[in-house]
Structures are given as C-alpha cells and as structure tokens.
Design a protein around this motif. Structure first.
Motif, mmCIF file in Angstrom:
data_model
loop_
_atom_site.group_PDB
_atom_site.id
_atom_site.type_symbol
_atom_site.label_atom_id
_atom_site.label_comp_id
_atom_site.label_asym_id
_atom_site.label_seq_id
_atom_site.Cartn_x
_atom_site.Cartn_y
_atom_site.Cartn_z
ATOM 1 N N ALA A 193 -0.156 -8.396 -1.754
ATOM 2 C CA ALA A 193 -1.478 -8.831 -1.308
ATOM 3 C C ALA A 193 -2.350 -7.634 -0.951
ATOM 4 O O ALA A 193 -3.578 -7.698 -1.024
ATOM 5 C CB ALA A 193 -1.341 -9.749 -0.097
ATOM 6 N N MET A 194 -1.729 -6.526 -0.546
ATOM 7 C CA MET A 194 -2.482 -5.362 -0.062
ATOM 8 C C MET A 194 -1.588 -4.137 -0.166
ATOM 9 O O MET A 194 -0.372 -4.242 0.004
ATOM 10 C CB MET A 194 -2.789 -5.570 1.424
ATOM 11 C CG MET A 194 -4.242 -5.448 1.813
ATOM 12 S SD MET A 194 -4.382 -5.459 3.611
ATOM 13 C CE MET A 194 -4.395 -7.175 3.958
ATOM 14 N N THR A 195 -2.187 -2.997 -0.434
ATOM 15 C CA THR A 195 -1.433 -1.739 -0.349
ATOM 16 C C THR A 195 -2.326 -0.725 0.346
ATOM 17 O O THR A 195 -3.550 -0.875 0.348
ATOM 18 C CB THR A 195 -1.064 -1.152 -1.728
ATOM 19 O OG1 THR A 195 -2.274 -0.941 -2.456
ATOM 20 C CG2 THR A 195 -0.140 -2.037 -2.506
ATOM 21 N N GLY A 196 -1.748 0.295 0.908
ATOM 22 C CA GLY A 196 -2.559 1.343 1.529
ATOM 23 C C GLY A 196 -1.686 2.283 2.323
ATOM 24 O O GLY A 196 -0.476 2.050 2.465
ATOM 25 N N THR A 197 -2.312 3.317 2.857
ATOM 26 C CA THR A 197 -1.530 4.191 3.722
ATOM 27 C C THR A 197 -1.211 3.412 4.994
ATOM 28 O O THR A 197 -1.953 2.504 5.396
ATOM 29 C CB THR A 197 -2.317 5.465 4.099
ATOM 30 O OG1 THR A 197 -3.425 5.065 4.894
ATOM 31 C CG2 THR A 197 -2.797 6.221 2.868
ATOM 32 N N SER A 198 -0.096 3.785 5.606
ATOM 33 C CA SER A 198 0.320 3.063 6.809
ATOM 34 C C SER A 198 -0.732 3.216 7.903
ATOM 35 O O SER A 198 -0.980 2.277 8.670
ATOM 36 C CB SER A 198 1.680 3.595 7.276
ATOM 37 O OG SER A 198 2.587 3.503 6.201
ATOM 38 N N ASP A 199 -1.382 4.368 7.962
ATOM 39 C CA ASP A 199 -2.429 4.579 8.969
ATOM 40 C C ASP A 199 -3.615 3.653 8.751
ATOM 41 O O ASP A 199 -4.168 3.102 9.699
ATOM 42 C CB ASP A 199 -2.905 6.036 8.935
ATOM 43 C CG ASP A 199 -2.062 6.889 9.870
ATOM 44 O OD1 ASP A 199 -1.385 6.297 10.731
ATOM 45 O OD2 ASP A 199 -2.067 8.119 9.704
ATOM 46 N N ARG A 200 -3.996 3.480 7.482
ATOM 47 C CA ARG A 200 -5.129 2.605 7.214
ATOM 48 C C ARG A 200 -4.764 1.151 7.523
ATOM 49 O O ARG A 200 -5.514 0.431 8.187
ATOM 50 C CB ARG A 200 -5.590 2.725 5.757
ATOM 51 C CG ARG A 200 -6.881 1.957 5.499
ATOM 52 C CD ARG A 200 -7.404 2.128 4.102
ATOM 53 N NE ARG A 200 -6.644 1.406 3.104
ATOM 54 C CZ ARG A 200 -6.630 0.080 2.961
ATOM 55 N NH1 ARG A 200 -7.339 -0.689 3.769
ATOM 56 N NH2 ARG A 200 -5.918 -0.485 2.019
ATOM 57 N N LEU A 201 -3.577 0.726 7.064
ATOM 58 C CA LEU A 201 -3.179 -0.671 7.283
ATOM 59 C C LEU A 201 -3.018 -0.983 8.765
ATOM 60 O O LEU A 201 -3.368 -2.068 9.220
ATOM 61 C CB LEU A 201 -1.871 -0.966 6.536
ATOM 62 C CG LEU A 201 -1.995 -1.000 5.011
ATOM 63 C CD1 LEU A 201 -0.625 -1.127 4.363
ATOM 64 C CD2 LEU A 201 -2.893 -2.141 4.545
ATOM 65 N N ARG A 202 -2.546 -0.005 9.508
ATOM 66 C CA ARG A 202 -2.348 -0.195 10.949
ATOM 67 C C ARG A 202 -3.666 -0.525 11.653
ATOM 68 O O ARG A 202 -3.681 -1.206 12.678
ATOM 69 C CB ARG A 202 -1.775 1.099 11.520
ATOM 70 C CG ARG A 202 -1.283 1.047 12.936
ATOM 71 C CD ARG A 202 -1.341 2.420 13.564
ATOM 72 N NE ARG A 202 -0.584 3.434 12.856
ATOM 73 C CZ ARG A 202 0.620 3.863 13.225
ATOM 74 N NH1 ARG A 202 1.201 3.341 14.253
ATOM 75 N NH2 ARG A 202 1.214 4.813 12.551
ATOM 76 N N HIS A 203 -4.782 -0.029 11.078
ATOM 77 C CA HIS A 203 -6.094 -0.268 11.691
ATOM 78 C C HIS A 203 -6.892 -1.370 11.006
ATOM 79 O O HIS A 203 -8.019 -1.649 11.395
ATOM 80 C CB HIS A 203 -6.898 1.043 11.720
ATOM 81 C CG HIS A 203 -6.252 2.072 12.597
ATOM 82 N ND1 HIS A 203 -5.628 3.193 12.104
ATOM 83 C CD2 HIS A 203 -6.081 2.109 13.935
ATOM 84 C CE1 HIS A 203 -5.112 3.888 13.100
ATOM 85 N NE2 HIS A 203 -5.371 3.251 14.227
ATOM 86 N N ASP A 204 -6.298 -1.979 9.974
ATOM 87 C CA ASP A 204 -7.004 -3.033 9.240
ATOM 88 C C ASP A 204 -7.039 -4.300 10.111
ATOM 89 O O ASP A 204 -5.998 -4.768 10.583
ATOM 90 C CB ASP A 204 -6.245 -3.299 7.933
ATOM 91 C CG ASP A 204 -6.916 -4.358 7.090
ATOM 92 O OD1 ASP A 204 -7.600 -3.983 6.135
ATOM 93 O OD2 ASP A 204 -6.748 -5.573 7.398
#
Ligand code: ATP
Length: 233
Positions: A212-223
C-alpha cells in the motif's frame, strides 16, 4: 535480494498479490501491516515454504526462484520463524548447533558459538538447560542465535517482538542494530511499527496482500496516516 511479482494463494484466497521489493546489501528493510495483511505469507513465500508464483527472486548473482527452502541457508539466507519454534526438548547449545547444520563442525563453528554467547550472554549462562525452560524472550534470542549460526548474509525475521515485554523488545532492537552495524542485511516483518521504524532504513506497508505504501522509515514514521493506523497516534 530482489523480489518481483510475488503472489501467494491459499485455495481460493489470495494472501499476497504481485508484491515486489528489494533488500540492498547491508540494509534493513521492514514490512509492516495489520494482522492478516500478508506479512508472514510474504516471508514464507520468499523462503519457498508455501506455494507461490514469483516473476523474479535473486540474491546477488544467484537465482533463488527454484531453490527449495532447505537449501536457502547455503545461499546465505537465515530465517527466524514466527513463534520461534525452538526445539524445547533439546539443550540451548544443541539448538544453536542445529543452526550450523549446513556447515561442517569445525573451529569456525566453535567461534560462531562463542560469538552467540557474547551477543546473548543469557544463552551462554543457560547453554546446558533445555530450551523449553527458557522464557519467551530468551527463546526468541535463541531462535535468532540459531539462525545466525549459519552466518547468513541476509536474515529474515518474522515478528521477533511478538508477545515480549517492552524491555525485551528493546533488547531485540539492540541486537538488530548491532547486526546492521556488522553489515548484515535484514528483512523484518512486524506488527510493531515503532520497533520496525527504529530498526530499518525503509519499509513496505502491506494491506490485503498488496504493497500500500513504501518509503524511508523516517518518512513513514512521520506520515499522518501511518501514525494513526500503525502507531495509534
Ligand atoms: P499475522 O500478523 O497474523 O501473522 P500476516 O500479515 O502475517 O498476519 P498472513 O499470516 O500472511 O498475514 O495471512 C494473510 C492471509 O492469508 C490472511 O487472510 C490469512 O487468514 C490467510 N492465510 C494464512 N495462512 C493460511 C493458510 N495456511 N491457509 C489459508 N489461509 C491462510
């Protein structure tokens, strides 16, 4: 490792649908998602433990798409299954040595065993005790140690934090971070998103068997959406 177009069906149920991702050498990649999203099936399918269709499965130069599960270890892939599955009727040390079965017993095996006792001192203290006498957290350490005995280049872990207290989850995190600093690649499947974001550089979010979504862990943590659904914030 690169995985392209991975699909798993159980009878008429599609548990994983056309999932693709890669784990670059030396990186830690996370797979998060709700209960039943298809995380375990993804990992088992990579290992060849469930029937699957896959367009491409490579590790370095090696095509793993026809390699049976029992031979994956010889290609440098370690696997820590969900629920640990340690041999409760065998001593701790015997469990660890079984993890080295693909290698001949030699001084190298002895050195790896010593490394395991350094990484997990409690296993050293309890080396002659039956694995069934260990606590849940100790059994998880044993399951990780057993997989490390084959000296994998890539370690696949299925929900290592399951059922553990926050303190033990911190211990697992410390082990994963140390393995990263030693250059090991990790593929971590977890329901615990907080642990996953701290242990990995990038993540996939799976829902209903799809990415459903991919990204750096830092970005996802703030999504905001991820924070609401997976961090309960
Ligand atoms: P969990 O966190 O509970 O392990 P998960 O994200 O790992 O969940 P999977 O265990 O991969 O999810 O399950 C994905 C879907 O496939 C679920 O709908 C599950 O009910 C179904 N499933 C899993 N294993 C089987 C099986 N052996 N036979 C039939 N359906 C299965």
């Amino acid at each position: 490792m690169t995985v392209e177009g991975l699909t798993v069906h159980y009878g008429g149920v599609c548990a994983v649908r056309d999932v693709s991702f890669s784990v670059p050498a030396g990186e830690a990649i996370g797979v998060i998602g709700a209960n039943g999203a298809g995380k375990t099936s993804t990992l088992k399918a990579v290992m060849g433990l469930v029937p699957r269709q896959v367009a491409g499965l490579r590790f370095g130069e090696v095509d793993l798409s026809r390699v049976p599960a029992r031979a994956m270890v010889r290609h440098g892939i370690g696997y820590v299954p969900e629920g640990r599955h340690v041999f409760t009727g065998l001593p701790v040390e015997k469990n660890l040595l079984l993890g080295a079965y693909a290698r001949r017993w030699n001084t190298d095996t002895r050195a790896t065993l010593a490394e395991m006792y350094e990484l997990f001192p409690v296993l050293g203290e309890m080396r002659h005790r039956l694995a069934g006498a260990l606590s849940g957290g100790q059994q998880q350490m044993l399951a990780i140690g057993r997989a490390l005995m084959s000296r994998p280049k890539l370690l696949l872990l299925d929900e290592p934090s399951m059922g553990l207290s926050p303190k033990l989850v911190e211990d697992i995190l410390a082990v994963l971070l140390r393995l990263r600093t030693e250059g090991m690649s990790l593929l971590l499947v977890e329901q615990n998103a907080k642990l996953t974001f701290e242990a990995t550089s990038s993540c996939l979010v799976v829902e209903n068997g799809e990415v459903a979504m991919t990204g750096t862990s830092d970005r996802l943590r703030h999504d905001p959406q991820v924070r609401r659904i997976y961090l309960g914030l």
